[in-house]
Scaffold this active site. Structure first.
Site, short mmCIF file in Angstrom:
data_model
loop_
_atom_site.label_atom_id
_atom_site.label_comp_id
_atom_site.label_asym_id
_atom_site.label_seq_id
_atom_site.Cartn_x
_atom_site.Cartn_y
_atom_site.Cartn_z
N HIS A 1 2.77 -2.99 -5.24
CA HIS A 1 1.58 -3.37 -6.04
C HIS A 1 1.00 -4.85 -5.70
CE1 HIS A 1 1.30 -0.26 -9.26
NE2 HIS A 1 2.29 0.05 -8.64
N CYS B 1 0.69 0.54 -13.98
CA CYS B 1 1.61 1.33 -14.96
C CYS B 1 1.11 1.14 -16.13
CB CYS B 1 3.13 1.13 -14.55
SG CYS B 1 4.04 2.04 -15.51
N HIS C 1 6.61 1.65 -2.15
CA HIS C 1 5.62 1.68 -3.14
C HIS C 1 5.44 0.28 -3.80
CE1 HIS C 1 3.23 3.70 -6.24
NE2 HIS C 1 3.38 2.57 -7.02
N ASN D 1 -2.36 -0.97 -7.28
CA ASN D 1 -1.37 -0.67 -6.02
C ASN D 1 -2.01 -1.52 -4.89
OD1 ASN D 1 0.26 1.82 -6.54
ND2 ASN D 1 -1.72 2.11 -7.79
N ARG E 1 -2.91 9.56 -8.43
CA ARG E 1 -1.91 9.81 -9.53
C ARG E 1 -1.74 8.23 -10.10
NH1 ARG E 1 2.87 7.17 -11.56
NH2 ARG E 1 3.73 6.89 -9.23
N ASP E 2 -0.97 7.18 -9.47
CA ASP E 2 -0.93 5.97 -9.75
C ASP E 2 -2.17 5.06 -9.73
OD1 ASP E 2 0.37 3.73 -10.81
OD2 ASP E 2 1.80 3.22 -8.74
#
Length: 320
Positions: A211, A242, A209, A251, A17-18
């Site tokens: 980065h 993002c 979460h 990430n 996903r990310d």
């Protein structure tokens, strides 16, 4: 008040996903399914499968429901899907998904850019999303993007995060996800916010979460764990970012988090297989590998068991 979670910290891999949001190349449904199954086979506890974001805005997410349809019910139990509206939850639930990450931004400008509505509008819709989740006996997380800084509004006060976390409309959420969307936070800051969320908001699992934009991804993750986070997110090779957050980069690396935390399911052979999976995937996508641990695993320090040549075992070679 949240109580301390004495269980070992859980890694959730968010590569699909990310990790994929900013990639120029797309992955087929078959390839994504193979990645999910390999991560599960190697012992990764939880996986972010994909997103219900519009395919015209985030093309790499277009086949998320096809991936879900190809997985078994048992495999889907380990998987989460990103959602931003009750309609997303209903559509994902119809495809067999049961674990939903309901995301909104703490800062209005980012929420408008990312989701197309105000933070208040996202909060107002949350109870309906919770109802849909309960109808299918699922689980839903409250995910707060830009928990530390916003690319448009700047620093985000801790009180803003606590106010959203304590909002009665979030009742029924099982976890709260605290996101350093831009990777601009530092360990003391992460520790402070996680500690306050743990002490001053309803009891639920805390997910961090992070980065690695400013090189503090692992340090911030460890600070989050020390302050009460039960789950931490990472992506293979540090992939990701993002598309609606200028300045955001990859990430925190799954490999780096695992090498630092050493969960009981990880050993040099499993680590080697994860590094090889990461290298294969990033090679297909034409993306750089930002993991320092993966680089170390390819060093010539043969006396160190975590170096690939000394750790390699045919039983743990990726099946991809």
């Amino acid at each position: 008040m949240n109580t301390a979670d004495t269980a070992p910290v859980i890694l959730r891999d968010v590569t699909l996903r990310d990790g994929l949001q900013l990639t120029g190349k797309l992955l087929s449904t078959e390839r994504k399914v193979a990645v999910v199954r390999e991560l599960i086979r190697l012992g990764v506890p939880e996986i972010e499968l994909g997103s219900m974001a519009r395919a015209d805005l985030v093309p790499p997410m277009a086949n998320t429901l096809e991936v879900a349809a190809a997985l078994t019910e048992q495999e889907l139990e380990r998987c989460w899907v990103w959602v931003a509206t009750p309609g997303h939850v209903a559509k994902a639930a119809a495809a067999g998904l049961r674990n939903f990450q309901y995301c909104l931004s703490a800062s209005d400008q980012h929420n408008q850019a990312n989701i197309g509505r105000s933070t208040e509008a996202s909060l107002a819709a949350l109870p309906e999303a919770v109802r849909y989740t309960q109808q299918v006996n699922g689980k839903i997380q409250l995910c707060l993007a830009t928990s530390f800084t916003c690319p448009f509004d700047g620093p985000v006060p801790e009180e803003r995060i606590l106010a959203i976390a304590n909002d009665p409309r979030a009742a029924g959420t099982c976890d709260i996800v605290i996101c350093d969307t831009l990777g601009q936070a530092y360990p003391a800051q992460v520790g402070s916010l996680i500690s306050r969320v743990r002490a001053e908001t309803p009891a639920r699992r805390i997910v961090y979460h992070g980065h690695d934009t400013w090189g503090l991804g692992v340090a911030n993750t460890l600070a989050a764990i020390a302050s009460g986070a039960a789950v931490v997110d990472g992506a293979l090779g540090g992939l990701g970012g993002c598309p609606f957050a200028p300045g955001a980069s990859g990430n925190t690396s799954t490999e780096d988090i695992l090498f630092a935390t050493r969960p009981n399911w990880l050993n040099p052979q499993v680590f080697a297989a994860l590094v090889q999976l990461s290298e294969s995937l990033l090679g297909e996508l034409g993306e750089p590998n930002r993991s320092k641990s993966a680089q170390g695993a390819r060093s010539k320090a043969q006396a160190f068991e975590w170096v690939i040549n000394s750790a390699q075992s045919p039983a743990c070679e990726p099946s991809l």
